[in-house]
Design an enzyme around this catalytic site. Sequence first.
Site, short mmCIF file in Angstrom:
data_model
loop_
_atom_site.label_atom_id
_atom_site.label_comp_id
_atom_site.label_asym_id
_atom_site.label_seq_id
_atom_site.Cartn_x
_atom_site.Cartn_y
_atom_site.Cartn_z
N ARG A 26 -74.63 10.41 -93.26
CA ARG A 26 -73.76 11.57 -93.44
C ARG A 26 -72.46 11.17 -94.15
O ARG A 26 -72.27 11.45 -95.33
CB ARG A 26 -73.45 12.22 -92.08
CG ARG A 26 -72.91 13.66 -92.16
CD ARG A 26 -71.45 13.76 -92.53
NE ARG A 26 -70.56 13.10 -91.60
CZ ARG A 26 -69.25 12.98 -91.78
NH1 ARG A 26 -68.68 13.47 -92.89
NH2 ARG A 26 -68.49 12.35 -90.91
N ASP A 27 -71.58 10.49 -93.48
CA ASP A 27 -70.30 10.13 -94.06
C ASP A 27 -70.48 9.18 -95.23
O ASP A 27 -69.73 9.21 -96.20
CB ASP A 27 -69.43 9.48 -92.97
CG ASP A 27 -67.98 9.34 -93.38
OD1 ASP A 27 -67.59 9.90 -94.41
OD2 ASP A 27 -67.22 8.67 -92.66
N HIS A 72 -62.82 4.47 -86.13
CA HIS A 72 -63.47 4.70 -87.43
C HIS A 72 -62.53 4.19 -88.52
O HIS A 72 -61.51 4.82 -88.81
CB HIS A 72 -63.72 6.21 -87.58
CG HIS A 72 -64.42 6.59 -88.84
ND1 HIS A 72 -65.59 7.32 -88.83
CD2 HIS A 72 -64.12 6.40 -90.15
CE1 HIS A 72 -65.98 7.56 -90.08
NE2 HIS A 72 -65.09 7.00 -90.90
N HIS A 74 -61.91 2.80 -92.52
CA HIS A 74 -62.34 2.63 -93.91
C HIS A 74 -61.79 1.31 -94.43
O HIS A 74 -60.78 0.81 -93.93
CB HIS A 74 -61.86 3.80 -94.76
CG HIS A 74 -62.66 5.04 -94.55
ND1 HIS A 74 -63.49 5.58 -95.50
CD2 HIS A 74 -62.78 5.85 -93.46
CE1 HIS A 74 -64.07 6.67 -95.03
NE2 HIS A 74 -63.67 6.85 -93.80
N CYS A 114 -64.08 9.66 -99.19
CA CYS A 114 -63.78 11.05 -98.85
C CYS A 114 -63.31 11.77 -100.10
O CYS A 114 -62.35 11.34 -100.75
CB CYS A 114 -62.70 11.13 -97.76
SG CYS A 114 -62.24 12.82 -97.33
N ASN A 127 -66.66 3.14 -95.73
CA ASN A 127 -66.45 2.78 -94.33
C ASN A 127 -66.66 1.28 -94.12
O ASN A 127 -67.21 0.58 -94.97
CB ASN A 127 -67.45 3.53 -93.46
CG ASN A 127 -67.27 5.03 -93.50
OD1 ASN A 127 -66.43 5.58 -92.81
ND2 ASN A 127 -68.06 5.70 -94.33
#
Length: 302
Positions: A17-18, A208, A210, A241, A250
């Site tokens: 997803r991300d 989370h 990056h 993003c 990430n």
Amino acid sequence: MTLGLPKKVTIIEVGPRDGLQNEKSFVPTEVKKEFIKSLKNAGLTEVELTSFVSPKWVPQMGDAAEIVADCLDGDTRDIVLAPNRKGIDRVVMTDCKAVAVFVGVSNTFNKKNINKTTLESMAELKPIIGELKEKGYFVRACISTAFYCPYEGEVKPEDAVELCRQFVEAGADELSVADTIGMAAPHESYELFSRLKTEFPNTLLTAHFHDTRKMALTNIFAALQAGVDRFDTSAGGLGGCPFAPGAAGNAATEDVVYMLERIGIETNVDLEKLMQAVKIVQPHLSRPIESTYFRLNAETVK
């Protein structure tokens, strides 16, 4: 020897997803399915499968319904992201029972991302979270720009904590707190996560990071020292993003797993199988895989 750190860590795999949402070329649906199944085969027990967002704005997620229909299973917590009521309504039509919602601490980021202020987003989400909990859903709250915003600069820790508090009071099961543009330093990671662990001891807390400035691993280590034992990572270091200029991918799952295992922390993730999963999606990406572990070991994986 674990240096007083957690003995076991849970990795939440966000690559499908991300990781893929910002890919310029559409990754074929069948490739995504194979990628997801291979990640699970590597031992990952919590996975962000996809998101129910407008295909107009995020074309990569246009096959969300098919992904969910084919990739759910009883052995993993399969998570689907939905940014608003329309997305939630689509999730409810599936068999998925874990939903991620997200809000940025920074108003400017939130406006550019979903065209709402942080306050407006929370006003919409609070009743939705209540409804989801009544129906037995697991609710994951993703807190964007918890450290720095690409438009407003440094974010006050108390603002991040306050947004987390609102989610906890609304009934969220998990807080995924993100360094969206990869600008946090280890002392900032330690301080914020120490505070969140103290403030919300009964809520799952996930970090989370990056890797924009190659600080993700050091920030993860600092969060470990603060007692965090859950981390969002993306196989191959995929991600970025579209509403955070300059944000890189990430933290790479394989780099994080390697570091954790080397210092004696159990992850239950098979690195060789994880590498096989990355190789499935690699030919369909618009940029090279940059994770250190992959670069050093890719040629040895069949």
